[in-house]
Design a protein around this motif. Structure first.
Motif, PDB file in Angstrom:
ATOM      1  N   PRO A  18       0.799  -1.228   0.000  1.00 19.15           N
ATOM      2  CA  PRO A  18       0.000   0.000   0.000  1.00 19.15           C
ATOM      3  C   PRO A  18       0.835   1.284   0.000  1.00 19.15           C
ATOM      4  O   PRO A  18       0.359   2.319  -0.460  1.00 19.15           O
ATOM      5  CB  PRO A  18      -0.832  -0.107   1.281  1.00 19.15           C
ATOM      6  CG  PRO A  18      -0.120  -1.109   2.126  1.00 19.15           C
ATOM      7  CD  PRO A  18       0.627  -2.017   1.211  1.00 19.15           C
ATOM      8  N   ASP A  19       2.078   1.220   0.498  1.00 21.11           N
ATOM      9  CA  ASP A  19       2.912   2.435   0.474  1.00 21.11           C
ATOM     10  C   ASP A  19       3.396   2.726  -0.942  1.00 21.11           C
ATOM     11  O   ASP A  19       3.412   3.876  -1.389  1.00 21.11           O
ATOM     12  CB  ASP A  19       4.127   2.275   1.394  1.00 21.11           C
ATOM     13  CG  ASP A  19       3.697   2.247   2.854  1.00 21.11           C
ATOM     14  OD1 ASP A  19       2.649   2.846   3.164  1.00 21.11           O
ATOM     15  OD2 ASP A  19       4.393   1.610   3.669  1.00 21.11           O
ATOM     16  N   LEU A  20       3.802   1.655  -1.634  1.00 20.82           N
ATOM     17  CA  LEU A  20       4.305   1.850  -3.003  1.00 20.82           C
ATOM     18  C   LEU A  20       3.155   2.074  -3.984  1.00 20.82           C
ATOM     19  O   LEU A  20       3.352   2.708  -5.027  1.00 20.82           O
ATOM     20  CB  LEU A  20       5.110   0.627  -3.450  1.00 20.82           C
ATOM     21  CG  LEU A  20       6.421   0.386  -2.716  1.00 20.82           C
ATOM     22  CD1 LEU A  20       7.050  -0.927  -3.177  1.00 20.82           C
ATOM     23  CD2 LEU A  20       7.373   1.543  -2.948  1.00 20.82           C
ATOM     24  N   LEU A  21       1.989   1.512  -3.650  1.00 22.81           N
ATOM     25  CA  LEU A  21       0.859   1.554  -4.584  1.00 22.81           C
ATOM     26  C   LEU A  21      -0.379   2.108  -3.900  1.00 22.81           C
ATOM     27  O   LEU A  21      -1.277   1.354  -3.507  1.00 22.81           O
ATOM     28  CB  LEU A  21       0.558   0.144  -5.118  1.00 22.81           C
ATOM     29  CG  LEU A  21       1.706  -0.574  -5.822  1.00 22.81           C
ATOM     30  CD1 LEU A  21       1.313  -2.001  -6.182  1.00 22.81           C
ATOM     31  CD2 LEU A  21       2.122   0.195  -7.075  1.00 22.81           C
ATOM     32  N   PRO A  22      -0.461   3.429  -3.755  1.00 21.22           N
ATOM     33  CA  PRO A  22      -1.696   4.009  -3.248  1.00 21.22           C
ATOM     34  C   PRO A  22      -2.815   3.773  -4.263  1.00 21.22           C
ATOM     35  O   PRO A  22      -2.549   3.378  -5.405  1.00 21.22           O
ATOM     36  CB  PRO A  22      -1.369   5.491  -3.102  1.00 21.22           C
ATOM     37  CG  PRO A  22      -0.162   5.722  -3.947  1.00 21.22           C
ATOM     38  CD  PRO A  22       0.562   4.421  -4.070  1.00 21.22           C
ATOM     39  N   ASP A  23      -4.050   4.013  -3.832  1.00 25.45           N
ATOM     40  CA  ASP A  23      -5.230   3.711  -4.646  1.00 25.45           C
ATOM     41  C   ASP A  23      -5.055   3.979  -6.136  1.00 25.45           C
ATOM     42  O   ASP A  23      -5.345   3.123  -6.965  1.00 25.45           O
ATOM     43  CB  ASP A  23      -6.411   4.545  -4.144  1.00 25.45           C
ATOM     44  CG  ASP A  23      -7.358   3.686  -3.314  1.00 25.45           C
ATOM     45  OD1 ASP A  23      -7.111   2.460  -3.218  1.00 25.45           O
ATOM     46  OD2 ASP A  23      -8.326   4.237  -2.759  1.00 25.45           O
ATOM     47  N   LYS A  24      -4.570   5.180  -6.469  1.00 23.50           N
ATOM     48  CA  LYS A  24      -4.525   5.574  -7.883  1.00 23.50           C
ATOM     49  C   LYS A  24      -3.573   4.709  -8.702  1.00 23.50           C
ATOM     50  O   LYS A  24      -3.750   4.529  -9.896  1.00 23.50           O
ATOM     51  CB  LYS A  24      -4.077   7.047  -7.988  1.00 23.50           C
ATOM     52  CG  LYS A  24      -5.165   7.944  -8.540  1.00 23.50           C
ATOM     53  CD  LYS A  24      -4.791   9.400  -8.492  1.00 23.50           C
ATOM     54  CE  LYS A  24      -3.537   9.701  -9.320  1.00 23.50           C
ATOM     55  NZ  LYS A  24      -3.130  11.099  -9.202  1.00 23.50           N
ATOM     56  N   ARG A  25      -2.545   4.195  -8.048  1.00 19.86           N
ATOM     57  CA  ARG A  25      -1.522   3.424  -8.793  1.00 19.86           C
ATOM     58  C   ARG A  25      -1.781   1.927  -8.776  1.00 19.86           C
ATOM     59  O   ARG A  25      -1.189   1.185  -9.567  1.00 19.86           O
ATOM     60  CB  ARG A  25      -0.137   3.663  -8.162  1.00 19.86           C
ATOM     61  CG  ARG A  25       0.613   4.841  -8.734  1.00 19.86           C
ATOM     62  CD  ARG A  25       2.120   4.689  -8.488  1.00 19.86           C
ATOM     63  NE  ARG A  25       2.778   3.791  -9.424  1.00 19.86           N
ATOM     64  CZ  ARG A  25       3.889   3.125  -9.158  1.00 19.86           C
ATOM     65  NH1 ARG A  25       4.455   3.212  -7.968  1.00 19.86           N
ATOM     66  NH2 ARG A  25       4.436   2.351 -10.069  1.00 19.86           N
ATOM     67  N   LEU A  26      -2.630   1.453  -7.849  1.00 15.16           N
ATOM     68  CA  LEU A  26      -2.713   0.003  -7.615  1.00 15.16           C
ATOM     69  C   LEU A  26      -3.072  -0.777  -8.887  1.00 15.16           C
ATOM     70  O   LEU A  26      -2.324  -1.647  -9.338  1.00 15.16           O
ATOM     71  CB  LEU A  26      -3.724  -0.278  -6.494  1.00 15.16           C
ATOM     72  CG  LEU A  26      -3.919  -1.748  -6.148  1.00 15.16           C
ATOM     73  CD1 LEU A  26      -2.642  -2.368  -5.611  1.00 15.16           C
ATOM     74  CD2 LEU A  26      -5.052  -1.928  -5.134  1.00 15.16           C
ATOM     75  N   VAL A  27      -4.223  -0.459  -9.470  1.00 12.05           N
ATOM     76  CA  VAL A  27      -4.671  -1.231 -10.636  1.00 12.05           C
ATOM     77  C   VAL A  27      -3.745  -1.025 -11.839  1.00 12.05           C
ATOM     78  O   VAL A  27      -3.305  -2.003 -12.456  1.00 12.05           O
ATOM     79  CB  VAL A  27      -6.152  -0.915 -10.956  1.00 12.05           C
ATOM     80  CG1 VAL A  27      -6.514  -1.362 -12.370  1.00 12.05           C
ATOM     81  CG2 VAL A  27      -7.044  -1.604  -9.932  1.00 12.05           C
ATOM     82  N   PRO A  28      -3.381   0.228 -12.189  1.00 15.64           N
ATOM     83  CA  PRO A  28      -2.478   0.385 -13.337  1.00 15.64           C
ATOM     84  C   PRO A  28      -1.140  -0.331 -13.146  1.00 15.64           C
ATOM     85  O   PRO A  28      -0.608  -0.917 -14.095  1.00 15.64           O
ATOM     86  CB  PRO A  28      -2.251   1.905 -13.439  1.00 15.64           C
ATOM     87  CG  PRO A  28      -3.341   2.527 -12.654  1.00 15.64           C
ATOM     88  CD  PRO A  28      -3.844   1.528 -11.661  1.00 15.64           C
ATOM     89  N   ALA A  29      -0.621  -0.319 -11.924  1.00 13.77           N
ATOM     90  CA  ALA A  29       0.684  -0.968 -11.707  1.00 13.77           C
ATOM     91  C   ALA A  29       0.559  -2.480 -11.834  1.00 13.77           C
ATOM     92  O   ALA A  29       1.432  -3.141 -12.413  1.00 13.77           O
ATOM     93  CB  ALA A  29       1.239  -0.586 -10.338  1.00 13.77           C
ATOM     94  N   VAL A  30      -0.508  -3.045 -11.312  1.00 12.18           N
ATOM     95  CA  VAL A  30      -0.678  -4.505 -11.428  1.00 12.18           C
ATOM     96  C   VAL A  30      -0.962  -4.874 -12.892  1.00 12.18           C
ATOM     97  O   VAL A  30      -0.453  -5.887 -13.387  1.00 12.18           O
ATOM     98  CB  VAL A  30      -1.754  -5.020 -10.459  1.00 12.18           C
ATOM     99  CG1 VAL A  30      -2.103  -6.470 -10.739  1.00 12.18           C
ATOM    100  CG2 VAL A  30      -1.260  -4.862  -9.016  1.00 12.18           C
ATOM    101  N   GLU A  31      -1.716  -4.054 -13.587  1.00 13.08           N
ATOM    102  CA  GLU A  31      -1.921  -4.317 -15.035  1.00 13.08           C
ATOM    103  C   GLU A  31      -0.577  -4.317 -15.767  1.00 13.08           C
ATOM    104  O   GLU A  31      -0.328  -5.158 -16.633  1.00 13.08           O
ATOM    105  CB  GLU A  31      -2.856  -3.264 -15.640  1.00 13.08           C
ATOM    106  CG  GLU A  31      -4.305  -3.510 -15.278  1.00 13.08           C
ATOM    107  CD  GLU A  31      -5.235  -2.397 -15.766  1.00 13.08           C
ATOM    108  OE1 GLU A  31      -6.421  -2.685 -15.990  1.00 13.08           O
ATOM    109  OE2 GLU A  31      -4.790  -1.240 -15.890  1.00 13.08           O
ATOM    110  N   ALA A  32       0.278  -3.388 -15.388  1.00 12.07           N
ATOM    111  CA  ALA A  32       1.596  -3.314 -16.033  1.00 12.07           C
ATOM    112  C   ALA A  32       2.412  -4.569 -15.715  1.00 12.07           C
ATOM    113  O   ALA A  32       3.075  -5.135 -16.598  1.00 12.07           O
ATOM    114  CB  ALA A  32       2.331  -2.061 -15.576  1.00 12.07           C
ATOM    115  N   ALA A  33       2.357  -5.010 -14.462  1.00  8.78           N
ATOM    116  CA  ALA A  33       3.094  -6.234 -14.082  1.00  8.78           C
ATOM    117  C   ALA A  33       2.574  -7.425 -14.888  1.00  8.78           C
ATOM    118  O   ALA A  33       3.358  -8.279 -15.339  1.00  8.78           O
ATOM    119  CB  ALA A  33       2.957  -6.485 -12.586  1.00  8.78           C
TER     120      ALA A  33
END
Ligand SMILES: Cc1ncc(COP(=O)(O)OP(=O)(O)O)c(N)n1
Ligand SMILES: Cc1ncsc1CCOP(=O)(O)O
Ligand SMILES: [Mg+2]
Length: 211
Positions: A18-33
């Motif tokens: 949650p520190d690296l991926l706050p709400d706004k980044r969570l889904v886009p970052a996992v999609e990127a992974a």
């Protein structure tokens, strides 16, 4: 909906923070992974309350289902059950694996932390774990106090004939050593989500399994 058992493929196991991926980044970052080839995702969140955890885990489940990649929930088989996630990851303090199996069913993927111990691994095998998790192998900013393991444990754990997951301070530089010692899954938080280009980093981890 009861999840059907996914086959566990070797590769990058992306774990959220949650520190690296706050709400706004969570889904886009996992999609990127996932675009970069992650073969499994774990929702790990020690700080959010129940309603945020439910919403975030549900959002991740949609993304993972679209990619046909299993989503596991850390520490919380009940949340996994509630949303229909593919399974759960349990540490030594996270309740009985057998109870999680009863709750989630035979097709769920349940992983267990074994730190640096073959005794814990043997107990996990007997309890019906689907993969064995060892580490931390390298200094970790995410969990600095986690018990240390040396890569040889991965060789020794081959005897259990289950997929082996490695965690803790994994980078592109030290990952090949873990793969060479027998890691099937590289469980990565900071080394993946701590970068701006998550897709490129995931692809680079994934390529280590194809060389
Ligand atoms: C794949 C994987 N390996 C190890 C862990 C650590 O689990 P645990 O020991 O319960 O510690 P926390 O993650 O709950 O802090 C993991 N989550 N995933
Ligand atoms: C949850 C956990 N368990 C042992 S180390 C660790 C954290 C891994 O995170 P990072 O990849 O950032 O070191
Ligand atoms: Mg735990």
């Amino acid at each position: 909906m009861t999840p059907s058992k996914y086959s566990l493929r070797p590769g990058l196991y992306a774990i959220t923070d949650p520190d690296l991926l706050p709400d706004k980044r969570l889904v886009p970052a996992v999609e990127a992974a996932l675009r970069g080839g992650a073969v499994m995702v774990q929702y790990r969140d020690k700080t959010s309350g129940p309603s945020d955890r439910l919403r975030r885990a549900s959002d991740l489940l949609s993304v993972c289902r679209n990619a046909h990649v299993p989503l596991l929930i850390n520490d919380d088989p009940e949340l996994a059950k509630r949303i229909g996630a593919a399974g759960a990851h349990l540490g030594q303090e996270d309740g009985e694996l057998r109870a999680a199996r009863d709750l989630l069913g035979p097709d769920a993927i349940i992983g267990q932390t074994c730190h640096a111990s073959l005794d814990l691994a043997e107990a996990a095998v007997k309890s019906g774990a689907d993969y064995l998790a060892f580490g931390r192998f390298f200094p970790s900013m995410t969990k600095p106090g986690a018990p240390a393991a040396t890569p040889e444990i991965l060789q020794q754990a081959q005897q259990y004939r289950l997929p082996l997951s490695a965690i803790g301070g994994i980078t592109l530089e030290n990952a090949p050593l873990l793969i060479a010692q027998g890691a099937d899954l590289l469980a990565v938080i900071g080394g993946l989500f701590g970068t701006d280009d998550v897709e490129a980093r995931a692809r680079a981890f994934t390529e280590l399994f194809n060389t």
